[in-house]
Design a protein around this motif. Structure first.
Motif, PDB file in Angstrom:
ATOM      1  N   TRP A   1      30.388  40.775  69.355  1.00 53.34           N
ATOM      2  CA  TRP A   1      29.558  41.555  70.270  1.00 53.34           C
ATOM      3  C   TRP A   1      28.462  42.316  69.539  1.00 53.34           C
ATOM      4  CZ3 TRP A   1      28.089  40.878  74.798  1.00 53.34           C
ATOM      5  CH2 TRP A   1      27.672  41.906  75.671  1.00 53.34           C
ATOM      6  N   TYR A   2      28.739  42.750  68.315  1.00 53.14           N
ATOM      7  CA  TYR A   2      27.684  43.387  67.524  1.00 53.14           C
ATOM      8  C   TYR A   2      26.510  42.428  67.351  1.00 53.14           C
ATOM      9  CZ  TYR A   2      25.091  44.653  63.314  1.00 53.14           C
ATOM     10  OH  TYR A   2      24.084  44.909  62.420  1.00 53.14           O
ATOM     11  N   GLY A   3      26.782  41.217  66.891  1.00 53.59           N
ATOM     12  CA  GLY A   3      25.732  40.233  66.690  1.00 53.59           C
ATOM     13  C   GLY A   3      25.013  39.887  67.975  1.00 53.59           C
ATOM     14  N   MET A   4      25.777  39.809  69.067  1.00 52.85           N
ATOM     15  CA  MET A   4      25.162  39.459  70.355  1.00 52.85           C
ATOM     16  C   MET A   4      24.215  40.558  70.827  1.00 52.85           C
ATOM     17  SD  MET A   4      24.799  37.176  72.652  1.00 52.85           S
ATOM     18  CE  MET A   4      26.149  36.019  72.390  1.00 52.85           C
ATOM     19  N   THR A   5      24.629  41.826  70.709  1.00 54.24           N
ATOM     20  CA  THR A   5      23.761  42.903  71.178  1.00 54.24           C
ATOM     21  C   THR A   5      22.511  43.021  70.308  1.00 54.24           C
ATOM     22  OG1 THR A   5      25.029  44.570  69.924  1.00 54.24           O
ATOM     23  CG2 THR A   5      25.640  44.201  72.237  1.00 54.24           C
ATOM     24  N   LYS A   6      22.638  42.739  69.016  1.00 59.94           N
ATOM     25  CA  LYS A   6      21.445  42.739  68.160  1.00 59.94           C
ATOM     26  C   LYS A   6      20.526  41.564  68.523  1.00 59.94           C
ATOM     27  CE  LYS A   6      20.398  44.999  65.206  1.00 59.94           C
ATOM     28  NZ  LYS A   6      19.495  46.176  65.245  1.00 59.94           N
ATOM     29  N   TYR A   7      21.105  40.438  68.882  1.00 61.23           N
ATOM     30  CA  TYR A   7      20.287  39.294  69.299  1.00 61.23           C
ATOM     31  C   TYR A   7      19.591  39.573  70.625  1.00 61.23           C
ATOM     32  CZ  TYR A   7      19.036  34.532  70.680  1.00 61.23           C
ATOM     33  OH  TYR A   7      18.349  33.412  71.093  1.00 61.23           O
ATOM     34  N   TYR A   8      20.274  40.259  71.560  1.00 68.64           N
ATOM     35  CA  TYR A   8      19.603  40.667  72.791  1.00 68.64           C
ATOM     36  C   TYR A   8      18.365  41.496  72.460  1.00 68.64           C
ATOM     37  CZ  TYR A   8      23.695  39.283  75.607  1.00 68.64           C
ATOM     38  OH  TYR A   8      24.704  38.587  76.233  1.00 68.64           O
ATOM     39  N   GLY A   9      18.506  42.401  71.483  1.00 68.76           N
ATOM     40  CA  GLY A   9      17.360  43.198  71.059  1.00 68.76           C
ATOM     41  C   GLY A   9      16.230  42.337  70.528  1.00 68.76           C
ATOM     42  N   GLU A  10      16.570  41.315  69.741  1.00 68.25           N
ATOM     43  CA  GLU A  10      15.541  40.405  69.216  1.00 68.25           C
ATOM     44  C   GLU A  10      14.748  39.760  70.334  1.00 68.25           C
ATOM     45  OE1 GLU A  10      16.392  37.373  66.448  1.00 68.25           O
ATOM     46  OE2 GLU A  10      17.266  38.699  64.927  1.00 68.25           O
ATOM     47  N   ARG A  11      15.431  39.409  71.411  1.00 65.59           N
ATOM     48  CA  ARG A  11      14.789  38.648  72.480  1.00 65.59           C
ATOM     49  C   ARG A  11      13.794  39.491  73.285  1.00 65.59           C
ATOM     50  NH1 ARG A  11      20.079  35.726  74.836  1.00 65.59           N
ATOM     51  NH2 ARG A  11      18.761  35.520  76.694  1.00 65.59           N
ATOM     52  N   LEU A  12      13.796  40.781  73.061  1.00 69.27           N
ATOM     53  CA  LEU A  12      12.795  41.637  73.699  1.00 69.27           C
ATOM     54  C   LEU A  12      11.449  41.593  72.985  1.00 69.27           C
ATOM     55  CD1 LEU A  12      14.969  44.855  74.169  1.00 69.27           C
ATOM     56  CD2 LEU A  12      14.217  43.321  76.011  1.00 69.27           C
ATOM     57  N   ILE A  13      11.463  41.221  71.699  1.00 69.70           N
ATOM     58  CA  ILE A  13      10.298  41.424  70.843  1.00 69.70           C
ATOM     59  C   ILE A  13       9.309  40.263  70.968  1.00 69.70           C
ATOM     60  CG2 ILE A  13       9.541  41.899  68.482  1.00 69.70           C
ATOM     61  CD1 ILE A  13      11.510  43.986  69.720  1.00 69.70           C
ATOM     62  N   ASP A  14       8.052  40.605  71.182  1.00 66.24           N
ATOM     63  CA  ASP A  14       6.969  39.619  71.182  1.00 66.24           C
ATOM     64  C   ASP A  14       6.553  39.395  69.726  1.00 66.24           C
ATOM     65  OD1 ASP A  14       4.667  38.128  71.346  1.00 66.24           O
ATOM     66  OD2 ASP A  14       3.628  39.466  72.744  1.00 66.24           O
ATOM     67  N   THR A  15       7.047  38.321  69.128  1.00 64.91           N
ATOM     68  CA  THR A  15       6.826  38.103  67.698  1.00 64.91           C
ATOM     69  C   THR A  15       5.406  37.622  67.379  1.00 64.91           C
ATOM     70  OG1 THR A  15       7.830  35.903  67.919  1.00 64.91           O
ATOM     71  CG2 THR A  15       9.241  37.692  67.121  1.00 64.91           C
ATOM     72  N   SER A  16       4.594  37.402  68.389  1.00 61.87           N
ATOM     73  CA  SER A  16       3.186  37.104  68.117  1.00 61.87           C
ATOM     74  C   SER A  16       2.417  38.375  67.768  1.00 61.87           C
ATOM     75  CB  SER A  16       2.534  36.421  69.325  1.00 61.87           C
ATOM     76  OG  SER A  16       2.415  37.325  70.409  1.00 61.87           O
ATOM     77  N   LYS A  17       2.996  39.522  68.122  1.00 61.33           N
ATOM     78  CA  LYS A  17       2.332  40.802  67.863  1.00 61.33           C
ATOM     79  C   LYS A  17       3.166  41.738  67.001  1.00 61.33           C
ATOM     80  CE  LYS A  17      -0.041  40.612  72.350  1.00 61.33           C
ATOM     81  NZ  LYS A  17      -0.178  41.245  73.680  1.00 61.33           N
TER      82      LYS A  17
END
Length: 309
Positions: A154-170
């Motif tokens: 669950w730690y890894g999953m919640t951190k991955y959820y956070g990643e999916r918020l980020i617009d990596t083009s900016k």
């Protein structure tokens, strides 16, 4: 740069402030300064402070305690919005009810806290640097920035959820792995815990069937500064340049410090029985940041620096 630094009281945050206070204007934030899970608290802070960068280090990182949060987190989400956890292109207000019921959980801190900070940063045109982890991978391979995340706890999953918020083009996602460094007043990292064991015990057991990527904390700090100086966007692995198992790490510490402790081999099944799953082969490639011009140290090099100091 004017940098808002969350997690400033942690191992990496405190070292970042220590090494970079002359290079940048740093606004250090810990839990006593701001409640990142409370959107009003975050909005009030950004209304008063302007920044060039938000460097988001704050997270709930205790893997076993995060796993204990999982069932209640998922139960609350299912009760309020159904089976599907929506985290991409979401309405950021969707989960604000969650904070009042489960404010200290892994999902609240690692995802909702991140979404609150990211929303405010984007409304103000502030660059966002999200610090992530090798735990977003299952731990059975060698991983580059393009590898597909598939968390097993669950730690890894919640951190991955956070990643999916980020617009990596900016903006920027920086993944770390097993930080260690000079002796810290904040708390002991895994190397200093091993030093204490090998100094104080006649005999210890260390795992052989696990591979990690130890990363020197000063490399993390300097690497983050390097990426900011390049105005980098996208995903980078800011990790060490060698891969070790805990038994090898223990032997190297024993040799370099002259300890006489007997080290016995054990397995991950014995050490982590009845605990959250871990990614046990977590080899993090750092070729991308090397190509940009930054060279992280190997574990041997980091350990020599610790010995010298």
């Amino acid at each position: 740069m004017r940098i808002v630094l969350t997690g400033a009281s942690g191992l990496i945050g405190s070292r970042f402030e220590e090494l970079m206070f002359e290079n940048h204007e740093i606004i250090p934030l810990s839990a006593k300064d701001i409640d990142i899970v409370n959107d009003t608290s975050v909005q009030d802070f950004f209304r008063e402070k302007k920044a060039d960068v938000v460097l988001h280090l704050a997270a709930k990182t205790d893997v076993d305690k995060c796993e204990e949060d999982k069932d209640k987190d998922l139960s609350l989400i299912k009760k309020n919005i159904g089976e599907q956890i929506v985290v991409e292109k979401m309405d950021f207000k969707s989960y604000h009810w969650f904070a009042s019921e489960q404010a200290t959980s892994a999902f609240a801190i690692n995802f909702i806290g991140t979404s609150n900070l990211y929303t405010e940063a984007k409304e103000r045109g502030t660059k966002f640097v999200y610090i992530s982890t090798d735990f977003i991978f299952p731990g059975n391979d060698t991983y580059g920035e393009e590898s597909k995340p598939d968390p097993i706890n669950w730690y890894g999953m919640t951190k991955y959820y956070g990643e999916r918020l980020i617009d990596t083009s900016k903006d920027l996602i920086v993944r770390l792995s097993f930080p260690y460094g000079y002796k810290s007043a904040v708390r002991d990292d895994f190397v200093w815990k091993l030093i204490a064991l090998l100094r104080d015990k006649d005999e210890v057991e260390l795992i052989e069937d696990q591979t990690i990527t130890p990363t020197f904390i000063d490399d993390i700090v300097n690497g983050l500064d390097f990426l900011l100086s390049k105005n980098a966007t996208g995903i980078y692995h800011l990790t060490g340049s060698s891969f070790e198992n805990p038994y090898q790490i223990g032997q190297k510490i024993k040799d370099i410090f002259g300890f006489e402790t007997k080290i016995n081999l054990t397995t991950r099944e014995q050490i982590y029985k009845d605990r959250a799953q871990r990614p046990f082969k977590s080899i993090m490639k750092n070729a991308k940041i090397k190509q940009l011009g930054f060279e992280p140290k190997s574990f041997d090099e980091g350990l020599e620096l610790i010995k010298e100091k």
